[in-house]
Design an enzyme around this catalytic site. Sequence first.
Site, PDB file in Angstrom:
ATOM      1  N   ASP A  33      61.215 120.057  35.034  1.00 64.91           N
ATOM      2  CA  ASP A  33      59.838 120.147  34.534  1.00 64.91           C
ATOM      3  C   ASP A  33      58.878 119.263  35.318  1.00 64.91           C
ATOM      4  O   ASP A  33      57.673 119.336  35.133  1.00 64.91           O
ATOM      5  CB  ASP A  33      59.794 119.726  33.052  1.00 64.91           C
ATOM      6  CG  ASP A  33      60.673 120.631  32.197  1.00 64.91           C
ATOM      7  OD1 ASP A  33      60.598 121.852  32.413  1.00 64.91           O
ATOM      8  OD2 ASP A  33      61.428 120.119  31.355  1.00 64.91           O
ATOM      9  N   HIS A  34      59.413 118.413  36.132  1.00 66.36           N
ATOM     10  CA  HIS A  34      58.569 117.440  36.841  1.00 66.36           C
ATOM     11  C   HIS A  34      58.844 117.555  38.332  1.00 66.36           C
ATOM     12  O   HIS A  34      59.621 116.772  38.883  1.00 66.36           O
ATOM     13  CB  HIS A  34      58.864 116.021  36.336  1.00 66.36           C
ATOM     14  CG  HIS A  34      57.875 115.000  36.801  1.00 66.36           C
ATOM     15  ND1 HIS A  34      57.905 114.413  38.038  1.00 66.36           N
ATOM     16  CD2 HIS A  34      56.811 114.446  36.180  1.00 66.36           C
ATOM     17  CE1 HIS A  34      56.925 113.531  38.171  1.00 66.36           C
ATOM     18  NE2 HIS A  34      56.242 113.530  37.056  1.00 66.36           N
ATOM     19  N   PHE A  35      58.339 118.597  38.987  1.00 65.42           N
ATOM     20  CA  PHE A  35      57.486 119.656  38.462  1.00 65.42           C
ATOM     21  C   PHE A  35      58.215 120.981  38.702  1.00 65.42           C
ATOM     22  O   PHE A  35      59.071 121.028  39.595  1.00 65.42           O
ATOM     23  CB  PHE A  35      56.127 119.633  39.164  1.00 65.42           C
ATOM     24  CG  PHE A  35      55.383 118.347  38.956  1.00 65.42           C
ATOM     25  CD1 PHE A  35      54.578 118.182  37.833  1.00 65.42           C
ATOM     26  CD2 PHE A  35      55.501 117.297  39.856  1.00 65.42           C
ATOM     27  CE1 PHE A  35      53.873 117.000  37.645  1.00 65.42           C
ATOM     28  CE2 PHE A  35      54.804 116.115  39.655  1.00 65.42           C
ATOM     29  CZ  PHE A  35      54.002 115.954  38.557  1.00 65.42           C
ATOM     30  N   ILE A  40      60.225 116.066  41.567  1.00 70.45           N
ATOM     31  CA  ILE A  40      59.864 114.719  42.038  1.00 70.45           C
ATOM     32  C   ILE A  40      60.294 113.718  40.976  1.00 70.45           C
ATOM     33  O   ILE A  40      60.025 113.916  39.782  1.00 70.45           O
ATOM     34  CB  ILE A  40      58.337 114.612  42.272  1.00 70.45           C
ATOM     35  CG1 ILE A  40      57.934 115.483  43.472  1.00 70.45           C
ATOM     36  CG2 ILE A  40      57.918 113.164  42.519  1.00 70.45           C
ATOM     37  CD1 ILE A  40      56.442 115.591  43.666  1.00 70.45           C
TER      38      ILE A  40
END
Lengths: 172, 130
Positions: A33-35, A40
């Site tokens: 989810d990041h991203f 990252i």
Amino acid sequence: MRWYWIDRFLEFESGRSAKAVKLISMAEDHMHDHFPGCPIMPNSLVVEGMAQTGGLLVCEHTGFQAKVVLAKIPKVQFHLNVSPGDTLTYSAEIDHIDDNGAMVTATSHHGDRLQAEIEFVFAHLNSGQRDRTLFEPETFLKMMRMLGAFEVGHAADGSPLVAPPLLTGKGS
Amino acid sequence: MPTKDEIFQKIRTALVDALGVEDDEVTEEATLVVDLGAESIDFLDIVFRLEKAFEIKIPRGELFPEDILTSSDYVKEGKVTPEGVEELRRRMPFANLDGFAANPNVQDFANLLTVGDMCRFVETKLEVTS
């Protein structure tokens, strides 16, 4: 689930400094989810890993007697992003420590490149502020063992680092 | 023994680093809480920096006597009692407490301490040490 954001200690010099490694993996849920499509490592989790490196160093110096909490981050600066497959090395150094708490400076390196630099203030809670135990001694003992602190660590006199009596239950 | 100006400059550096304020905001008249935005946890940070900069030891509560302000012996209905004010004067000879003594609301106490008070506190500590 445990909140471990370092994988292993590389060095642990009681009362002075510690170095820990963090291997970043695509298996970490937050990477998806990041991203999305562009994983990252969140800088907040880098901060947590550096705080764990420095925090355990401060806790160990008090024989795990003091209730140590991260009180403040006066300065933090990030220089580059890191992704799955990268390795971060966190180095923490105690600048000042007394009965009230400690100041610790820490850096994060990706290879030779400086990834982040940070300053922490840790506070020692006194009994008037908190009566309950923040962590059970066994939790610390397990963390220190799992992270290899007793394999690489040294006491202030240069002898091998050993678990204090409070953690082993022999003398408290 | 450093000069008064050297003490002020070191305190200014400590406050700039601890509070993220600009150099020119740190004047002798500036109050730590209202003007420079210090919060309670910042006092621990500031004390560490002062101890390091001046190689002095500042026991908890010496610069900011939180124990008096939270004591049921010295605080009644939100106001510091005359005995409490007397104790504050004894513990904080470096601070001017006359204004506070006239209307000693506990909530207002945090707003009193100035950079100048901190300079006088350090000067006193250094004199005692030397």
